[in-house]
Design a protein around this motif. Structure first.
Motif, PDB file in Angstrom:
ATOM      1  N   VAL A 183       0.969  -1.256   0.027  1.00  0.00           N
ATOM      2  CA  VAL A 183       0.169  -0.029   0.167  1.00  0.00           C
ATOM      3  C   VAL A 183       1.176   0.875   0.032  1.00  0.00           C
ATOM      4  N   ARG A 184       0.965   2.308  -0.988  1.00  0.00           N
ATOM      5  CA  ARG A 184       1.215   3.483  -1.137  1.00  0.00           C
ATOM      6  C   ARG A 184       1.002   4.760  -0.634  1.00  0.00           C
ATOM      7  N   THR A 185       1.908   5.330   0.053  1.00  0.00           N
ATOM      8  CA  THR A 185       1.361   6.769   0.583  1.00  0.00           C
ATOM      9  C   THR A 185       2.542   7.467   0.292  1.00  0.00           C
ATOM     10  N   PRO A 186       1.912   9.327   0.305  1.00  0.00           N
ATOM     11  CA  PRO A 186       3.217   9.960   0.040  1.00  0.00           C
ATOM     12  C   PRO A 186       4.068  10.345   0.837  1.00  0.00           C
ATOM     13  N   SER A 187       3.502  10.238   2.176  1.00  0.00           N
ATOM     14  CA  SER A 187       4.505  10.552   3.191  1.00  0.00           C
ATOM     15  C   SER A 187       3.804   9.191   4.462  1.00  0.00           C
ATOM     16  N   LEU A 188       5.030   8.225   5.043  1.00  0.00           N
ATOM     17  CA  LEU A 188       4.816   7.510   6.025  1.00  0.00           C
ATOM     18  C   LEU A 188       3.871   8.687   7.189  1.00  0.00           C
ATOM     19  N   PRO A 189       2.737   7.636   8.114  1.00  0.00           N
ATOM     20  CA  PRO A 189       2.515   8.777   9.733  1.00  0.00           C
ATOM     21  C   PRO A 189       3.386   8.012  10.478  1.00  0.00           C
ATOM     22  N   THR A 190       3.735   8.395  11.966  1.00  0.00           N
ATOM     23  CA  THR A 190       4.763   7.723  12.998  1.00  0.00           C
ATOM     24  C   THR A 190       3.679   7.047  12.908  1.00  0.00           C
ATOM     25  N   PRO A 191       4.411   5.485  13.273  1.00  0.00           N
ATOM     26  CA  PRO A 191       3.787   4.133  13.546  1.00  0.00           C
ATOM     27  C   PRO A 191       3.857   4.496  14.989  1.00  0.00           C
ATOM     28  N   THR A 192       3.254   3.209  15.355  1.00  0.00           N
ATOM     29  CA  THR A 192       2.680   2.502  16.990  1.00  0.00           C
ATOM     30  C   THR A 192       3.903   1.465  16.915  1.00  0.00           C
ATOM     31  N   TYR A 193       4.380   1.358  18.001  1.00  0.00           N
ATOM     32  CA  TYR A 193       5.222  -0.237  17.699  1.00  0.00           C
ATOM     33  C   TYR A 193       4.278  -0.874  18.898  1.00  0.00           C
ATOM     34  N   ILE A 194       4.148  -2.392  18.635  1.00  0.00           N
ATOM     35  CA  ILE A 194       3.364  -2.839  18.914  1.00  0.00           C
ATOM     36  C   ILE A 194       4.120  -4.344  19.153  1.00  0.00           C
ATOM     37  N   THR A 195       4.603  -5.146  19.921  1.00  0.00           N
ATOM     38  CA  THR A 195       4.745  -5.981  20.790  1.00  0.00           C
ATOM     39  C   THR A 195       6.361  -6.135  19.385  1.00  0.00           C
ATOM     40  N   GLY A 196       6.599  -4.955  19.422  1.00  0.00           N
ATOM     41  CA  GLY A 196       8.480  -4.744  18.043  1.00  0.00           C
ATOM     42  C   GLY A 196       7.745  -4.141  16.772  1.00  0.00           C
ATOM     43  N   VAL A 197       6.480  -4.459  16.807  1.00  0.00           N
ATOM     44  CA  VAL A 197       5.924  -3.867  14.793  1.00  0.00           C
ATOM     45  C   VAL A 197       5.814  -2.952  15.137  1.00  0.00           C
ATOM     46  N   PRO A 198       6.294  -1.935  13.396  1.00  0.00           N
ATOM     47  CA  PRO A 198       6.153  -0.214  13.897  1.00  0.00           C
ATOM     48  C   PRO A 198       4.329  -0.662  13.181  1.00  0.00           C
ATOM     49  N   VAL A 199       3.224   0.282  13.480  1.00  0.00           N
ATOM     50  CA  VAL A 199       2.212  -0.609  12.585  1.00  0.00           C
ATOM     51  C   VAL A 199       1.518   0.963  12.725  1.00  0.00           C
ATOM     52  N   ALA A 200       0.508   1.436  11.644  1.00  0.00           N
ATOM     53  CA  ALA A 200       0.390   2.504  11.120  1.00  0.00           C
ATOM     54  C   ALA A 200      -0.580   2.984  12.149  1.00  0.00           C
ATOM     55  N   PRO A 201      -1.630   4.299  12.492  1.00  0.00           N
ATOM     56  CA  PRO A 201      -2.270   4.768  13.405  1.00  0.00           C
ATOM     57  C   PRO A 201      -3.733   4.265  13.131  1.00  0.00           C
ATOM     58  N   VAL A 202      -4.227   4.687  13.798  1.00  0.00           N
ATOM     59  CA  VAL A 202      -6.064   3.621  13.706  1.00  0.00           C
ATOM     60  C   VAL A 202      -6.905   3.783  12.662  1.00  0.00           C
ATOM     61  N   PRO A 203      -6.801   5.939  12.771  1.00  0.00           N
ATOM     62  CA  PRO A 203      -6.955   6.408  11.221  1.00  0.00           C
ATOM     63  C   PRO A 203      -6.609   5.677   9.944  1.00  0.00           C
ATOM     64  N   ARG A 204      -5.616   5.615   9.844  1.00  0.00           N
ATOM     65  CA  ARG A 204      -5.186   5.283   8.962  1.00  0.00           C
ATOM     66  C   ARG A 204      -5.342   3.721   8.757  1.00  0.00           C
ATOM     67  N   ALA A 205      -4.782   3.400   8.945  1.00  0.00           N
ATOM     68  CA  ALA A 205      -5.230   0.975   8.971  1.00  0.00           C
ATOM     69  C   ALA A 205      -6.494   1.397   8.907  1.00  0.00           C
ATOM     70  N   LEU A 206      -6.867   1.861   9.087  1.00  0.00           N
ATOM     71  CA  LEU A 206      -9.050   2.395   8.877  1.00  0.00           C
ATOM     72  C   LEU A 206      -9.055   2.615   8.049  1.00  0.00           C
ATOM     73  N   ALA A 207      -8.481   2.845   7.040  1.00  0.00           N
ATOM     74  CA  ALA A 207      -8.279   4.172   6.013  1.00  0.00           C
ATOM     75  C   ALA A 207      -8.580   2.699   4.609  1.00  0.00           C
ATOM     76  N   ASP A 208      -6.635   2.089   4.964  1.00  0.00           N
ATOM     77  CA  ASP A 208      -6.354   1.157   4.224  1.00  0.00           C
ATOM     78  C   ASP A 208      -6.838  -0.263   4.501  1.00  0.00           C
ATOM     79  N   ALA A 209      -7.728  -0.351   5.855  1.00  0.00           N
ATOM     80  CA  ALA A 209      -9.096  -1.416   5.786  1.00  0.00           C
ATOM     81  C   ALA A 209      -9.659  -1.201   4.765  1.00  0.00           C
ATOM     82  N   VAL A 210     -10.506  -0.547   4.715  1.00  0.00           N
ATOM     83  CA  VAL A 210     -11.788  -0.128   4.306  1.00  0.00           C
ATOM     84  C   VAL A 210     -11.891   0.211   2.772  1.00  0.00           C
TER      85      VAL A 210
END
Length: 354
Positions: A154-181
């Motif tokens: 999935v491509r984006t003009p600029s990466l958001p600041t990640p949240t780290y969950i169990t050592g894994v860099p994860v997109a913030p909820v709003p961005r993850a929601l948009a990509d899921a939807v």
């Protein structure tokens, strides 16, 4: 052979590879294997049919023959998508029997997003990671990568600041929601995800709508319907918080959900809370950032200016401020109420239930 079986010298192995049995995860890139002294020929030999290793994604190898664990899938996708300078870093060794640490892993220009990210954020309405055929990984738009295997780019003009969950860099909820939807056509599934985002306190509706707008998803009818439900849900939660703020911080009782009119004159607008004696009003700023945001803000500004010309103090509070800094918002309202004694009396207005 299981995931924990140490690698040892076999008749088919060109050299002993026992030193790889204690790496943090049994998934490595070509560059990491090279850093451990394993040549391309040795890697190919280990990945022969029926061999002890397998190639999971281009340039990413599992050091065991069975299916990957959930953690291995996540890190394999990130290793595939991350820029090579980080890929080349050797895996961190740990002592035999010790639990691998959950320290943030430095994957350059790659974040888990979409349904996998929502599952990591704790969404109960998102499917288990093991049931996902694809794991979405967010990368900068200019990266030359294609989706393959279980990795969906999935491509984006600029990466958001990640949240780290169990050592894994994860997109913030709003961005993850948009990509899921973007990958969902089931209206009920979309509605469940958006509703949980707000009810679960993961984010505010405005942040979700902003991401959906940027992703150009608000032209889809099933998304628009879900967003309308989301905004109604968000306003209801914000109103409940406003009631609680008044009660918990000892503010005088206002009149709730009213319309103001000039006597025999025009409608001045609706308010969420109003203190007639002090001429102080609170309005929840639940605007959703859509294409008409500027026009809507102009309407807010005109309304506020008109009321303040009549001597009415208007306090705008966003749902996010109510959630995160309720005591501070109560102080703002209390200050406005106390300051009413130092102001000229407000014009007389008619207060009607909304």
């Amino acid at each position: 052979m299981n995931h924990n079986t140490p690698l040892s010298h076999t008749p088919h192995s060109p050299r002993p590879l026992r030193h790889l049995s204690h790496v943090q995860r049994r998934v490595l890139t070509t560059a990491q294997l090279r850093a451990h002294g394993v040549s391309a020929a040795e890697t190919n030999e280990q990945c022969r049919p029926g061999g002890p290793w397998q190639q999971f994604l281009p340039g990413v190898y599992l050091l065991h023959p069975g299916p990957p664990t959930t953690e291995e899938r996540l890190h394999a996708v990130l290793m595939f998508a991350a820029r090579s300078p980080v890929q080349s870093a050797p895996a961190i060794p740990v002592q035999p029997g010790a639990e691998a640490p959950h320290a943030p892993q430095p994957y350059a220009d790659a974040l888990i997003t979409g349904l996998a990210a929502l599952t990591l954020h704790g969404f109960t309405s998102a499917p288990p990671l093991l049931s996902l055929d694809k794991i979405d990984v967010l990368v900068p738009r200019m990266r030359r990568l294609r989706s393959t295997g279980s990795a969906r780019i999935v491509r984006t003009p600029s990466l958001p600041t990640p949240t780290y969950i169990t050592g894994v860099p994860v997109a913030p909820v709003p961005r993850a929601l948009a990509d899921a939807v973007a990958e969902l056509s089931d209206a009920n599934a979309v509605r469940r995800l958006l509703t949980e985002a707000v009810r679960g306190g993961h984010c505010e509706p405005a942040a979700v709508v902003r991401e959906l707008t940027q992703a150009k998803l608000l032209s889809l009818p099933h998304v628009v319907d879900a967003v309308d439900s989301l905004l109604a849900e968000g306003r209801s939660i914000a109103e409940d918080r406003l009631y609680r703020m008044v009660q918990e911080f000892g503010l005088p009782d206002p009149v709730w959900n009213v319309d103001l009119r000039l006597p025999g004159g025009p409608h001045l607008g609706g308010l969420d809370a109003y203190w007639p004696e002090q001429a102080v009003a609170v309005e929840l700023d639940t605007r959703a950032p859509r294409q008409d945001e500027d026009a809507l803000w102009s309407e807010y500004a005109r309304k506020r200016e008109h009321l303040e010309r009549l001597g009415i103090t208007v306090v705008y509070i966003t749902p996010k401020k109510l959630r995160d800094t309720m005591e501070q918002q109560a102080t703002v309202v209390r200050t406005a109420l106390m300051a009413s004694n130092d102001r000229d009396p407000a014009a007389y207005v008619v207060v009607l239930p909304r």
